[in-house]
Scaffold this motif. Structure first.
Motif, PDB file in Angstrom:
ATOM      1  N   THR A  71       0.834  -1.203   0.000  1.00 12.54           N
ATOM      2  CA  THR A  71       0.000   0.000   0.000  1.00 12.54           C
ATOM      3  C   THR A  71       0.868   1.253   0.000  1.00 12.54           C
ATOM      4  N   THR A  72       2.186   1.058   0.045  1.00  9.57           N
ATOM      5  CA  THR A  72       3.137   2.163   0.006  1.00  9.57           C
ATOM      6  C   THR A  72       4.403   1.677  -0.685  1.00  9.57           C
ATOM      7  N   ALA A  73       5.308   2.585  -0.979  1.00 11.15           N
ATOM      8  CA  ALA A  73       6.547   2.213  -1.660  1.00 11.15           C
ATOM      9  C   ALA A  73       7.569   1.686  -0.650  1.00 11.15           C
ATOM     10  N   TYR A  74       8.350   0.695  -1.089  1.00 11.89           N
ATOM     11  CA  TYR A  74       9.412   0.134  -0.257  1.00 11.89           C
ATOM     12  C   TYR A  74      10.721   0.179  -1.034  1.00 11.89           C
ATOM     13  N   LYS A  75      11.800   0.419  -0.316  1.00 13.87           N
ATOM     14  CA  LYS A  75      13.107   0.522  -0.946  1.00 13.87           C
ATOM     15  C   LYS A  75      14.144  -0.295  -0.184  1.00 13.87           C
ATOM     16  N   ALA A  76      15.152  -0.753  -0.936  1.00  7.49           N
ATOM     17  CA  ALA A  76      16.364  -1.310  -0.337  1.00  7.49           C
ATOM     18  C   ALA A  76      17.418  -0.217  -0.421  1.00  7.49           C
ATOM     19  N   ARG A 108      13.020 -15.638  -1.764  1.00  5.85           N
ATOM     20  CA  ARG A 108      11.758 -15.343  -1.089  1.00  5.85           C
ATOM     21  C   ARG A 108      11.319 -13.923  -1.464  1.00  5.85           C
ATOM     22  N   VAL A 109      10.027 -13.710  -1.394  1.00  8.45           N
ATOM     23  CA  VAL A 109       9.431 -12.450  -1.853  1.00  8.45           C
ATOM     24  C   VAL A 109       8.844 -11.705  -0.656  1.00  8.45           C
ATOM     25  N   PRO A 110       9.111 -10.406  -0.524  1.00  3.71           N
ATOM     26  CA  PRO A 110       8.468  -9.641   0.547  1.00  3.71           C
ATOM     27  C   PRO A 110       6.988  -9.407   0.236  1.00  3.71           C
ATOM     28  N   TYR A 111       6.175  -9.436   1.250  1.00  4.36           N
ATOM     29  CA  TYR A 111       4.745  -9.138   1.088  1.00  4.36           C
ATOM     30  C   TYR A 111       4.308  -8.291   2.275  1.00  4.36           C
ATOM     31  N   GLU A 112       3.283  -7.493   2.072  1.00  2.68           N
ATOM     32  CA  GLU A 112       2.815  -6.599   3.123  1.00  2.68           C
ATOM     33  C   GLU A 112       1.805  -7.320   4.008  1.00  2.68           C
ATOM     34  N   ARG A 113       2.171  -7.503   5.255  1.00  2.50           N
ATOM     35  CA  ARG A 113       1.272  -8.153   6.219  1.00  2.50           C
ATOM     36  C   ARG A 113       0.200  -7.177   6.685  1.00  2.50           C
ATOM     37  N   SER A 114       0.596  -5.924   6.864  1.00  5.94           N
ATOM     38  CA  SER A 114      -0.298  -4.815   7.195  1.00  5.94           C
ATOM     39  C   SER A 114       0.445  -3.559   6.769  1.00  5.94           C
ATOM     40  N   PRO A 115      -0.232  -2.438   6.653  1.00  8.24           N
ATOM     41  CA  PRO A 115       0.456  -1.228   6.172  1.00  8.24           C
ATOM     42  C   PRO A 115       1.746  -0.934   6.944  1.00  8.24           C
ATOM     43  N   GLY A 116       2.851  -0.941   6.210  1.00  9.59           N
ATOM     44  CA  GLY A 116       4.153  -0.659   6.803  1.00  9.59           C
ATOM     45  C   GLY A 116       4.845  -1.846   7.431  1.00  9.59           C
ATOM     46  N   VAL A 117       4.184  -2.997   7.471  1.00  9.08           N
ATOM     47  CA  VAL A 117       4.767  -4.204   8.079  1.00  9.08           C
ATOM     48  C   VAL A 117       4.951  -5.258   6.989  1.00  9.08           C
ATOM     49  N   VAL A 118       6.205  -5.715   6.817  1.00  3.97           N
ATOM     50  CA  VAL A 118       6.535  -6.623   5.722  1.00  3.97           C
ATOM     51  C   VAL A 118       6.912  -7.996   6.252  1.00  3.97           C
ATOM     52  N   GLY A 119       6.404  -9.032   5.573  1.00  2.00           N
ATOM     53  CA  GLY A 119       6.825 -10.405   5.822  1.00  2.00           C
ATOM     54  C   GLY A 119       7.489 -10.958   4.573  1.00  2.00           C
ATOM     55  N   TYR A 120       7.935 -12.213   4.658  1.00  2.00           N
ATOM     56  CA  TYR A 120       8.645 -12.815   3.534  1.00  2.00           C
ATOM     57  C   TYR A 120       8.141 -14.233   3.327  1.00  2.00           C
ATOM     58  N   ARG A 121       7.965 -14.616   2.075  1.00  2.00           N
ATOM     59  CA  ARG A 121       7.482 -15.962   1.778  1.00  2.00           C
ATOM     60  C   ARG A 121       8.155 -16.488   0.511  1.00  2.00           C
ATOM     61  N   CYS A 122       8.219 -17.806   0.431  1.00  2.00           N
ATOM     62  CA  CYS A 122       8.825 -18.464  -0.732  1.00  2.00           C
ATOM     63  C   CYS A 122       7.960 -19.649  -1.125  1.00  2.00           C
ATOM     64  N   PRO A 123       7.617 -19.782  -2.408  1.00  2.00           N
ATOM     65  CA  PRO A 123       6.784 -20.909  -2.842  1.00  2.00           C
ATOM     66  C   PRO A 123       7.431 -22.275  -2.618  1.00  2.00           C
ATOM     67  N   ALA A 124       8.753 -22.303  -2.324  1.00  2.00           N
ATOM     68  CA  ALA A 124       9.419 -23.584  -2.094  1.00  2.00           C
ATOM     69  C   ALA A 124       9.482 -23.951  -0.617  1.00  2.00           C
ATOM     70  N   GLU A 125       8.962 -23.095   0.260  1.00  2.00           N
ATOM     71  CA  GLU A 125       8.955 -23.424   1.688  1.00  2.00           C
ATOM     72  C   GLU A 125       7.806 -24.401   1.970  1.00  2.00           C
ATOM     73  N   PRO A 126       7.692 -24.922   3.179  1.00  2.00           N
ATOM     74  CA  PRO A 126       6.577 -25.828   3.477  1.00  2.00           C
ATOM     75  C   PRO A 126       5.246 -25.216   3.051  1.00  2.00           C
ATOM     76  N   LYS A 132       1.001 -17.530   5.033  1.00  2.00           N
ATOM     77  CA  LYS A 132       1.494 -16.199   4.694  1.00  2.00           C
ATOM     78  C   LYS A 132       0.740 -15.576   3.518  1.00  2.00           C
ATOM     79  N   GLY A 133      -0.314 -16.226   3.091  1.00  2.00           N
ATOM     80  CA  GLY A 133      -1.119 -15.659   2.020  1.00  2.00           C
ATOM     81  C   GLY A 133      -0.804 -16.180   0.643  1.00  2.00           C
ATOM     82  N   GLY A 134       0.117 -17.138   0.540  1.00  2.00           N
ATOM     83  CA  GLY A 134       0.420 -17.736  -0.755  1.00  2.00           C
ATOM     84  C   GLY A 134      -0.644 -18.738  -1.152  1.00  2.00           C
ATOM     85  N   SER A 135      -0.605 -19.158  -2.412  1.00  2.00           N
ATOM     86  CA  SER A 135      -1.589 -20.116  -2.911  1.00  2.00           C
ATOM     87  C   SER A 135      -0.944 -21.479  -3.127  1.00  2.00           C
ATOM     88  N   GLU A 136      -1.750 -22.512  -2.976  1.00  2.00           N
ATOM     89  CA  GLU A 136      -1.240 -23.868  -3.184  1.00  2.00           C
ATOM     90  C   GLU A 136      -0.787 -24.057  -4.624  1.00  2.00           C
TER      91      GLU A 136
END
Length: 497
Positions: free
Chosen positions: A188-193, A380-398, A405-409
């Motif tokens: 919902t906002t921009a993120y930078k490294a 792994r890909v960052p995803y927004e858990r809530s505004p300003g709060v980022v989590g990380y998920r990978c389709p190869a994890e369990p 984490k909101g990914g799809s089967e």
């Protein structure tokens, strides 16, 4: 880069993880062509080599030349084991990539990129490049800075749209703070490294050499887009076709699979080389340009030369484990080697070339036996858990973790852990506390003409210098025409008249 160096005709592909080793890049560079090291997961590579004892002292020799000795010393203290890692013991984990990396993580990224480039450049004045994946955005600013501290001549990047890299390199050359926009799912906002060179080093250094930047792309439309603005314009392009090893751009439009489950590529997936040439920037062709005749063909189309991966991945200096290289050469000699374009293997969602080889993740039973986990986490890909709060998920994890984490089967099915598999390719595979050892996952390009010709002349294998000589040899017969495109094995390429 010295002005006496002309543009290279041959670019040795930047094959990760560490297949494009500093030894390989150095050997190619010394022939007058462009040797390239892989920057993918190089922090884990250097950390594990140190834990293995740095047997020849190469890493410690490079670290002795790092401009901030205190940082180099901290990396040594964390990871170096003089007696090597005990057999059966796990490697110490390195920090995972994140939007807010720790000082320890940044130090390791900077130092490891410095080490690999410094070793590739040691003792000669040839050209050395480093290859990054655009998909691994969070590591790029600090990684590129480390490579630039070692005097890297070229930066190459593919697997995305690297529009921000030219400006990033400009800023890093002046030791200025630099950032990249990071794609965060559901943002919902921009993120930078962001990276702050002087804050990390805490010393003032003279400006660095700004390396040339080559964008690795597959479509002429993207070349036109990048070249139209000075801010995004690279110094050249590598136009990579779908025969290339590793990741491929997905087919344009809806993905259709053939009877073997491979994506079908057609004319729409081929770049218009004439339109690329009209842009006016230097370019090289890759993916199916692995013979001397194809080098001449590329040049007749306006290219400076070619980028070649598979031929060099099988050279003696490559980082590939010797027993795997010998097995690949044996399978090639017997005519049994199969290279498939797997649409599901990579967590990135991009098609990925996989060699079918016993005792590797290419076999369904080996894949089924491997516990699903994501501990290296470079893809792994960052995803927004809530505004300003980022989590990380990978389709190869369990799968249950990915779903939570909101990914799809659907996105998780069939995914392979490239990070651990590619580390195993170069003898740095993890051993788990259970005794399980990570199996390799081999990738090669689908066009095997070059390696088959080399096998006739060098049945026991070849080195990098011999590969360069083979690519640059000129046929003296007058009137010789370039070879027509040859059929490739098991690629899912649409065959149209």
């Amino acid at each position: 880069m010295s002005e006496i160096n002309p543009l290279p005709v041959v670019i040795q592909g930047g094959m990760g993880v560490a297949v494009s080793s500093w030894q390989l890049a150095r050997a190619v560079s010394q022939t007058g062509q462009l040797g390239v090291v892989s920057g993918t997961a190089i922090d884990a590579v250097i950390a594990r080599r140190l834990q293995n004892g740095d047997v020849n002292g190469d890493i410690r020799r490079a670290l002795a030349n790092f401009p901030v000795p205190a940082i180099a010393q901290r990396v040594l203290e964390r990871y170096f084991r003089a007696e090597g890692r005990e057999e059966g013991h796990q490697y110490i984990a390195v920090p995972k990539l994140s939007l807010r990396p720790s000082p320890e993580a940044l130090e390791l990224l900077v130092v490891s990129n410095f080490v690999e480039v410094w070793l590739a450049k040691e003792g000669h004045n040839g050209l050395v490049g480093i290859n990054y994946l655009e998909k691994i955005q969070m590591a790029t600013p600090s990684s590129a800075y480390g490579a630039m501290l070692a005097g890297v001549d070229y930066v190459l990047m593919g697997a995305g749209i690297p529009a921000e890299i030219p400006q990033l390199l400009n800023l890093l050359a002046q030791h200025k703070p630099a950032s990249l926009n990071v794609q965060v799912d559901g943002a919902t906002t921009a993120y930078k490294a962001s990276f702050f060179p002087e804050t990390l080093l805490n010393i003032a250094l003279p400006p660095l050499h700004r390396p040339k930047f080559l964008a690795i792309i597959s479509a002429h439309v993207l070349a036109t887009y990048l070249a139209r603005d000075e801010v995004t314009r690279p110094d050249g392009f590598v136009i990579e076709g779908f025969n290339a090893g590793g990741h491929n751009a997905p087919p344009r439009g809806h993905m259709i699979l053939d009877d073997d489950g491979q994506p079908i590529f057609g004319p729409r997936d081929e770049a218009d080389i004439e339109k690329v040439a009209k842009i006016g920037l230097p370019f090289w062709l890759a993916g199916g340009y692995s013979t001397a005749e194809q080098v001449r063909l590329a040049q007749s189309l306006g290219a400076v030369g070619v980028q070649v991966g598979t031929l060099f991945s099988l050279a003696t200096e490559s980082g590939l484990e010797s027993h795997l290289r010998h097995e690949l050469l044996a399978q090639l000699s017997a005519g049994n080697l199969v290279v498939r374009t797997d649409p599901f293997a990579s967590p990135t969602g991009f098609p990925f070339k996989v060699v079918t080889l016993p005792h590797t993740l290419s076999e369904s039973d080996i894949y089924a036996e491997r516990p699903r986990l994501c501990d290296l986490s470079y893809l792994r890909v960052p995803y927004e858990r809530s505004p300003g709060v980022v989590g990380y998920r990978c389709p190869a994890e369990p799968i249950h973790v990915f779903l939570r984490k909101g990914g799809s089967e659907e996105d998780a099915l069939g995914r392979k852990c490239l990070c651990n598999g590619l580390m195993a390719n170069v003898g740095l595979g993890q051993t788990r506390s259970t005794g399980y050892t990570e199996p390799p996952l081999i990738t090669l390009g689908a066009d095997l003409r070059g390696v088959m010709e080399m096998l006739k002349e060098y049945p026991a294998g070849w080195d990098a210098t011999e590969a360069v000589r083979y690519l640059l040899k000129v046929r003296e017969e007058k009137g010789t025409m370039p070879l027509p495109p040859a059929p490739v094995v098991e690629t899912g390429i649409e065959r149209q008249a």
